[in-house]
Design an enzyme around this catalytic site. Structure first.
Site, mmCIF file in Angstrom:
data_model
loop_
_atom_site.group_PDB
_atom_site.id
_atom_site.type_symbol
_atom_site.label_atom_id
_atom_site.label_comp_id
_atom_site.label_asym_id
_atom_site.label_seq_id
_atom_site.Cartn_x
_atom_site.Cartn_y
_atom_site.Cartn_z
ATOM 1 N N ASP A 1 29.430 110.941 65.388
ATOM 2 C CA ASP A 1 30.223 109.927 66.078
ATOM 3 C C ASP A 1 29.936 108.575 65.435
ATOM 4 O OD1 ASP A 1 31.671 108.470 68.317
ATOM 5 O OD2 ASP A 1 31.650 110.501 69.127
ATOM 6 N N HIS B 1 36.086 107.950 65.247
ATOM 7 C CA HIS B 1 34.683 108.167 65.628
ATOM 8 C C HIS B 1 33.823 108.440 64.400
ATOM 9 C CE1 HIS B 1 35.062 107.949 69.970
ATOM 10 N NE2 HIS B 1 36.128 108.724 69.920
ATOM 11 N N GLU C 1 40.968 109.715 69.845
ATOM 12 C CA GLU C 1 40.751 108.273 69.913
ATOM 13 C C GLU C 1 40.649 107.635 68.530
ATOM 14 O OE1 GLU C 1 38.494 107.894 74.218
ATOM 15 O OE2 GLU C 1 37.244 108.207 72.459
#
Length: 546
Positions: A182, A253, A320
């Site tokens: 991440d 990420h 995302e």
């Protein structure tokens, strides 16, 4: 009897056969049919540690059954995959199964039948260990019964992962989704790219609490698993019939990877050499550049990942992904034009599609979060539906396999009650009962479409969980409720008997105590489980539609 009526997850059927009991003693033996040696060893090791009994290897009885005063594991091809039948009578116990997984889940049930102290390691040894005469038939509802552990935001050492594999096995969960990368850290050794562990696995400081908190720990945080660590984790999981699915998050990420290798970022938009591993929470604007350099780099990463993880599915994230840098990047816009793509969503779809084809060519399957549906899903991709159930419904209707894990129901980092005592409250209130009433198969799906629901998964994101105590508190006891949802097919969700589940939990709490789990008590956190002054996210009100 107590041990029969307090199973979690609940068994398909339990039939008592009388008032007699099978008593385990110094002469009790343990036998197994050929091919079940691993399950026999696990059961012997576990029960020897708890009871102090030798449980020597015995000789199978007639037609492969259990001999007198013995516990026997044997093959029964009439049973379904992962299913088992336990028969306790005539001074013997027989666990029948069609496969090794069924034998293992039957052994887990047998351990529960012996009482909470059977989950200890020789600390308490009652003089009498007994099993009630009964027959238990059981099988799982779903093939994917998963738990996500986020080890990227807060690193969990290897021993902690092994401990959670044991806790999963005790609840008949069989997929560990390991979130390895991440913005805040890279947690797996990649030999051809040593800076991923030399640089990307450590951040300079870390936030204490949610991103609203002003508190920081001004020391580096990080860690990673060596490739030998990963092999150990995967083997330990396999012995417990758990598959480890790795997640390498792309194209968003990914700030930690870019901090280590700046050429992976959008260098025509920002100075990527100035980036560090991210030290806060949220969605970073720094995403991978959609160029050939990035593709070749991550192909190399995935080549090593495939050598470490034999799982059918490889998770590539896909969630995302902030697209502002792509909008401003001349090279990203040129790629969109050259490939005739439908804007930035199409560019992400192309990026994911590349790895879908790459993995398929090597006999694996890609799975990603439901954002991979935007711009068109990759042909062979499966979907983890997290933003409610809409993504899963759309994917199943389009013929894609789905794992249902909506944040509104099964994100275990979300708060468990509205009280101010809850430590670092995040997101929606999701009580034990809320999790218990979760239904993974949306009623909108036809029977044919519902076959694409592989199963369900509870997700434990660790932004606000810096150690084992915090993970335990957020995960349990709700994981026990989730395990019953994933395993048992006793009733429709509206008909599930939560009162009976609570009754069975009165014994299960003692099992969790024996296993050393720091769960949230039914009446709220203990004084040492509170964290006054550490801010969480404000209560969000009613959840969006699922």
């Amino acid at each position: 009897m107590t041990s029969l009526t307090h199973l979690i997850p609940a068994a398909q059927s339990v039939t008592t056969r009388g008032d007699e009991t099978f008593v385990l003693d110094e002469d009790t033996t343990l036998t197994a049919s050929p091919g079940l040696g691993g399950e026999e060893r696990w059961l012997r090791m576990t029960l020897q540690a708890a009871t102090g009994l030798p449980l020597r290897e015995g000789v199978p009885g007639p037609r492969g059954g259990a001999a007198d005063n013995s516990i026997g594991l044997h093959h029964d091809p009439s049973l379904p995959s992962e299913g088992y039948r336990i028969t306790i009578r005539d001074n013997r116990t027989l666990i029948g199964s069609a496969d090794t997984a069924g034998a293992f889940w039957g052994a887990q049930t047998l351990r529960q039948l012996l009482g909470p102290d059977a989950h200890r390691r020789a600390l308490l040894r009652p003089t009498r260990w007994e099993l009630p005469e009964a027959e238990i038939r059981d099988r799982p509802r779903f093939r994917w019964r998963g738990l996500l552990l986020d080890v990227a935001r807060h690193f969990m050492p290897k021993d902690g992962v092994l401990r959670y594999l044991d806790l999963m096995a005790a609840h008949k969960l069989n997929v560990l989704h390991l979130h390895l990368t991440d913005d805040q850290g890279w947690r797996v050794e990649i030999k051809r790219h040593p800076k991923l562990t030399g640089i990307a696995s450590w951040r300079p400081r870390t936030k204490r609490g949610h991103r609203a908190s002003p508190l920081w720990v001004e020391t580096p945080h990080g860690g990673y698993y060596t490739q030998d660590d990963i092999r150990e984790i995967v083997a330990y999981a396999a012995d417990r019939h758990i598959t480890v699915v790795p997640e390498i998050d792309v194209p968003g990420h990914s700030q930690a990877a870019i901090a280590a290798y700046p050429e992976l970022g959008n260098t025509d938009v920002i100075d990527t050499t100035a980036l560090t591993v991210w030290d806060t929470w949220g969605i970073s604007p720094n995403v991978l550049a959609p160029g050939d350099t990035t593709l070749r780099f991550y192909e190399g990463v995935f080549e090593e990942i495939l050598d470490l993880f034999p799982s059918e599915f490889i998770h590539v994230g896909g969630d995302e992904c902030a697209k502002d840098q792509w909008r401003r990047s001349p090279s990203a816009q040129a790629r969109i034009k050259d490939l005739g793509l439908a804007g930035e969503d199409g560019l992400q779809s192309w990026f994911i599609g590349h790895f879908d084809r790459w993995l398929s060519a090597r006999g694996r399957r890609l799975i990603g979060w439901d954002e991979i549906l935007e711009g068109g899903p990759a042909p062979g991709a499966a979907v983890s539906s997290w933003r409610g159930r809409a993504g899963g419904i759309a994917a199943a209707r389009a013929g894609h396999d789905v794992v249902m894990c909506p944040e509104q129901q099964v994100y275990l980092d979300h708060r468990q009650a509205e009280g101010d005592d809850e430590p670092v409250p995040i997101g929606y209130v999701r009580t034990l009962e809320d999790v218990y009433r979760f239904e993974p198969v949306p009623p909108e799906l036809t029977a044919e479409q519902a076959r694409h629901v592989l199963g369900t998964q509870a997700n434990v994101w660790t932004e606000a969980m810096e150690d084992q105590a915090r993970v335990d508190y957020q995960t349990f006891p709700r994981l026990a409720a989730f395990a019953e949802v994933a395993w048992s097919a006793l009733a429709a969700p509206g008909e599930r008997d939560f009162v009976d589940f609570e009754r069975r939990m009165t014994v299960h709490y003692a099992r969790l105590d024996a296993l050393g789990v720091g769960y949230r008590p039914p009446d709220g956190p203990k004084p040492w489980q509170k964290r006054p002054g550490v801010l969480g996210r404000p209560l969000d009100g009613p959840p969006p539609p699922g």
